[in-house]
Design a protein around this motif. Structure first.
Motif, PDB file in Angstrom:
ATOM      1  N   UNK A 287       0.773  -1.317   0.014  1.00  0.00           N
ATOM      2  CA  UNK A 287       0.000   0.196  -0.100  1.00  0.00           C
ATOM      3  C   UNK A 287       0.921   1.417  -0.020  1.00  0.00           C
ATOM      4  N   UNK A 288       2.024   1.346   0.634  1.00  0.00           N
ATOM      5  CA  UNK A 288       3.076   2.448   0.851  1.00  0.00           C
ATOM      6  C   UNK A 288       2.606   3.598   1.651  1.00  0.00           C
ATOM      7  N   UNK A 289       1.418   3.955   1.561  1.00  0.00           N
ATOM      8  CA  UNK A 289       0.861   5.154   2.045  1.00  0.00           C
ATOM      9  C   UNK A 289      -0.603   5.060   2.862  1.00  0.00           C
ATOM     10  N   UNK A 290      -0.718   5.735   3.969  1.00  0.00           N
ATOM     11  CA  UNK A 290      -2.044   5.455   4.738  1.00  0.00           C
ATOM     12  C   UNK A 290      -3.316   6.032   3.808  1.00  0.00           C
ATOM     13  N   UNK A 291      -2.987   6.942   2.661  1.00  0.00           N
ATOM     14  CA  UNK A 291      -4.088   7.471   1.879  1.00  0.00           C
ATOM     15  C   UNK A 291      -4.355   6.293   0.980  1.00  0.00           C
ATOM     16  N   UNK A 292      -3.496   5.736   0.527  1.00  0.00           N
ATOM     17  CA  UNK A 292      -3.936   4.554  -0.300  1.00  0.00           C
ATOM     18  C   UNK A 292      -4.863   3.427   0.450  1.00  0.00           C
ATOM     19  N   UNK A 293      -4.532   3.275   1.660  1.00  0.00           N
ATOM     20  CA  UNK A 293      -5.182   2.247   2.290  1.00  0.00           C
ATOM     21  C   UNK A 293      -6.551   2.759   2.589  1.00  0.00           C
ATOM     22  N   UNK A 294      -6.591   4.186   3.130  1.00  0.00           N
ATOM     23  CA  UNK A 294      -7.974   4.758   3.427  1.00  0.00           C
ATOM     24  C   UNK A 294      -8.826   4.663   2.018  1.00  0.00           C
ATOM     25  N   UNK A 295      -8.265   4.788   0.790  1.00  0.00           N
ATOM     26  CA  UNK A 295      -8.880   5.031  -0.005  1.00  0.00           C
ATOM     27  C   UNK A 295      -9.687   3.530  -0.472  1.00  0.00           C
ATOM     28  N   UNK A 296      -8.864   2.601  -0.609  1.00  0.00           N
ATOM     29  CA  UNK A 296      -9.614   1.398  -0.536  1.00  0.00           C
ATOM     30  C   UNK A 296     -10.442   0.862   0.295  1.00  0.00           C
ATOM     31  N   UNK A 297     -10.352   1.100   1.603  1.00  0.00           N
ATOM     32  CA  UNK A 297     -11.284   1.084   2.546  1.00  0.00           C
ATOM     33  C   UNK A 297     -12.525   1.629   2.622  1.00  0.00           C
ATOM     34  N   UNK A 298     -12.388   2.935   2.075  1.00  0.00           N
ATOM     35  CA  UNK A 298     -13.581   3.873   1.781  1.00  0.00           C
ATOM     36  C   UNK A 298     -14.483   3.455   0.482  1.00  0.00           C
ATOM     37  N   UNK A 299     -13.608   2.936  -0.669  1.00  0.00           N
ATOM     38  CA  UNK A 299     -14.551   2.237  -1.531  1.00  0.00           C
ATOM     39  C   UNK A 299     -15.202   1.123  -1.667  1.00  0.00           C
ATOM     40  N   UNK A 300     -14.902   0.373  -0.232  1.00  0.00           N
ATOM     41  CA  UNK A 300     -15.568  -0.805  -0.075  1.00  0.00           C
ATOM     42  C   UNK A 300     -16.827  -0.219   0.930  1.00  0.00           C
ATOM     43  N   UNK A 301     -16.398   0.594   2.009  1.00  0.00           N
ATOM     44  CA  UNK A 301     -17.223   0.813   3.007  1.00  0.00           C
ATOM     45  C   UNK A 301     -18.495   1.581   2.602  1.00  0.00           C
ATOM     46  N   UNK A 302     -18.408   2.350   1.472  1.00  0.00           N
ATOM     47  CA  UNK A 302     -19.688   3.055   1.152  1.00  0.00           C
ATOM     48  C   UNK A 302     -20.739   2.150   0.605  1.00  0.00           C
ATOM     49  N   UNK A 303     -20.530   1.120  -0.392  1.00  0.00           N
ATOM     50  CA  UNK A 303     -21.520   0.149  -0.830  1.00  0.00           C
ATOM     51  C   UNK A 303     -21.798  -0.870   0.331  1.00  0.00           C
ATOM     52  N   UNK A 304     -20.953  -1.084   1.229  1.00  0.00           N
ATOM     53  CA  UNK A 304     -21.098  -2.138   2.420  1.00  0.00           C
ATOM     54  C   UNK A 304     -22.248  -1.436   3.179  1.00  0.00           C
TER      55      UNK A 304
END
Length: 670
Positions: A287-304
């Protein structure tokens, strides 16, 4: 006294002689192994010859074998079969080991030699694996603080020592809360419980010394109780005890420990020049950066979250239709979700569970490993640390590959969860060694032992980790097996879960415990059709935990982690009837050690890859396509950490994946 931990083991395949090892052997063996390792390190650091890859990096690889052997045995039994003596030893060993490894990482002479080899790397004619090991060795020293001097160096040692103590205490507090709480059930308390739950509760009662059935905090027992019990009052009592682990006040409370751990991690990162601990930790991950992690998790969080909110409305209507008072609560969700699953998919967990016998699911995992990779498993009669354990020799075309140990049942002496570890990792240097791999689970005991579908997935998941260890084929132990980036390590385990869902696997191995009949085709179709049922709930409880972990470490450490947790969940709009999968006081992934700190997201990062990787099989010749299986072993399972994770995945698939396959696989996208 002859100490078996310090002798050569004349046992089949060099398995630890558990029947000869007593608790009083561990402390003197550790002291002697530490002394041996210190002497080995001193010989490397003080070597009179100019530093080379062989006399410095390879010498470090060869050092510490006696210590590895002692610790592999101790941490196996301390995690899976603890007792007061072993818990006391853990408290003694943690600061001692932290100081030992801190002394190594801060050894200026040793680091100087590693740095000298690093500086001349372009002229050394190293092969790819050697170059990788050199890079990881140098980077490990730098990130451990080897370049620090004076007060900063001293403070780093203090932080590491304190974190080791706190991590051990966090784990032992959690085990104490899980071990001491149980809820006795009278005859009138069994309403709604199917026979398999009652049998498991009686077995748990026997283990606790109770005459009747009890509910413990083991996931394999409390989850089915929450699913089936019609006693809302008892569900509430059990659920509140489950989520209160580590937050009950008194000597086993983990809240202050979590706060101190977070503060020390932030200080550690800043000593090394990072803005915060997340930036430090993620630098070496895919992932390299916190923002990359946050982007992935939020991409999944919204529809979930949207799916979970829709599901909550349906479940609350079911609650009210039964005359329930008030809104849907967290102790209600699993109960009404199970009722909804039975109604919408005509799938009865009580009728389903006899088809998931533990022994048959073990056979299924072995069969898949044989069809994919040619592995054979033969029972191995050797003494192990507990009567519940069993062992197998793993071979391929008659050649010994590994020893596999399974420890599957819940007990009070075992910490919660499921894990895979290597008591010995594969390597060819300095001498060839084959792996000894163990899977530890917490399934409810029974005769026969029956699993839920989720339990069966856990078995396949941990066996995927075991395959990563068993099929490793590298030279150096430091890059063997699962020694990979944290957000890559879950790829093999999560990928292997897919084979449980292959219809032909279930058709062969999902046989009824009493009749031996295969699962009827209509039930099989229902099982597979319901695979994504309640996925909104499952995704929300996981992603909430991953986001809390990330936010704890991406910024200033919170003085009150529980208050910060509440703020994060409120901002996310966490559904009130869903709890985090792991709330802070019992979030062992994050606070028992640094392994998954800022890294709980890694299961989902790996899931992006595992969904895409299994699609590669389906796009080829199917789940057992031999070319894809060979490519998986060649590029991922056999290579360990000998190459960069992104490079390995690209070699297997031809590209890196996007999030689309994950969302589709979870039923959160069309």
């Amino acid at each position: 006294m002859t100490n078996p931990l310090l002798q050569d083991w004349a046992t089949p395949f060099g398995i630890a002689p558990f029947n000869a090892i007593a608790d009083e052997h561990f402390a003197p063996a550790l002291d002697q192994a530490l002394a041996i390792h210190r002497a080995e390190i001193a010989a490397i650091a003080d070597g009179g010859e100019a530093p080379t890859f062989a006399n410095t990096v390879e010498a470090l690889e060869a050092a510490g074998k006696a210590l590895d052997r002692v610790l592999s045995v101790f941490f196996t039994v301390a995690g899976a079969d603890s007792n007061p003596a072993r818990e006391d030893l853990q408290r003694q060993f943690s600061p001692k080991l932290a100081a030992h490894f801190s002394d190594i990482s801060s050894n200026k002479a040793l680091f100087g030699r590693v740095a000298a080899v690093w500086d001349q790397r372009e002229t050394l004619n190293l092969d790819d694996e050697q170059a990788r090991v050199l890079m990881l060795t140098h980077r490990g020293f730098v990130r451990a603080g080897a370049a620090l001097d004076g007060a900063q160096d001293t403070r780093m040692k203090q932080i590491k020592a304190r974190l080791a103590v706190l991590g051990t205490q966090f784990t032992q507090n959690l085990l104490a809360d899980e071990r001491t709480w149980f809820m006795e059930l009278e005859d009138g308390d069994l309403a709604g419980l199917p026979e398999f739950v009652i049998k498991s509760a009686r077995a748990a009662g026997a283990e606790k010394g109770s005459d009747g059935p009890v509910i413990t905090l083991s996931r394999s027992l409390i989850v089915p109780f929450l699913q089936f019990s019609t006693r809302r009052d008892l569900r509430e009592r059990a659920y509140k005890a489950w989520v209160a682990r580590g937050a009950n006040g008194g000597a086993t409370d983990n809240r202050d420990i979590a706060a101190e751990i977070l503060a020390l991690r932030e200080e550690r990162a800043k000593l090394l020049g990072y803005d915060n601990f997340a930036a430090y930790k993620l630098e070496t991950e895919m992932a390299k950066t916190p923002q990359a992690v946050r982007d992935l998790l939020m991409d999944v969080w919204t529809p979930a979250r949207a799916q979970a909110a829709s599901d909550a409305q349906v479940l609350e209507q079911m609650l009210q239709a039964e005359g329930g008072n008030g809104p849907l609560e967290p102790w209600d969700w699993r109960h009404y979700a199970e009722a909804r699953r039975a109604a919408e998919h005509d799938l009865d967990e009580a009728a389903l569970k006899p088809y998931f016998q533990l022994d048959r699911m073990i056979e299924a995992a072995f069969s898949c490993a044989k069809r994919l990779f040619g592995l054979e498993f033969a029972p191995l009669g050797v003494p192990l640390y507990h009567a519940d354990c069993r062992a197998w020799e793993v071979t391929r075309e008659g050649r010994h590959v590994a020893v596999f140990i399974g420890d599957y049942f819940a007990r009070g002496s075992k910490r919660s969860g499921a894990w895979c570890s290597a008591m010995r990792s594969q390597a060819r240097f300095p001498d060839p060694q084959t792996p000894v791999v163990i899977n530890v689970c917490n399934f409810a005991k029974g005769d026969p032992a029956l699993l839920s579908y989720d339990d069966a997935r856990t078995l396949f998941h941990e066996f995927g980790h075991a395959l990563h260890q068993m099929l490793s084929d590298v030279t150096y132990e430091s890059v063997s097996g699962t020694s990979v980036a944290r957000d890559f390590v879950e790829l093999p385990s999560q990928l292997f879960e897919h084979w449980l869902e292959v219809p032909e696997v279930l058709a062969e191995f999902a046989t009824h415990a009493e009749t031996g009949d295969p699962m009827p085709r209509d039930m099989l179709d229902k099982v597979l059709g319901a695979a994504n049922f309640d996925m909104g709930f499952q995704t929300v409880e996981y992603v909430a935990s991953a986001l809390v972990d990330l936010e704890f470490h991406d910024g200033a450490a919170p003085a009150d982690p529980l208050a910060r947790q509440a703020e994060i969940l409120e901002r996310l709009g966490m559904p009130r009837a869903i709890g985090m999968r792991h709330a802070t006081p019992h979030f062992a992934h994050v606070f028992a050690g640094d392994g998954y700190s800022s890294g709980y997201y890694s299961y989902m990062w790996s899931e992006v890859m595992d969904a895409d990787a299994f699609q590669a099989f389906e796009d080829a010749g199917g789940a057992f396509d031999p070319e894809r299986a060979a490519a998986l072993e060649r590029h991922i399972l056999s290579t360990g950490g000998s190459r960069d994770a992104a490079e390995l995945y690209t070699a297997f698939r031809g590209r890196l994946p996007g999030v689309e396959a994950l969302l589709k696989g979870r039923g959160l996208a069309a």
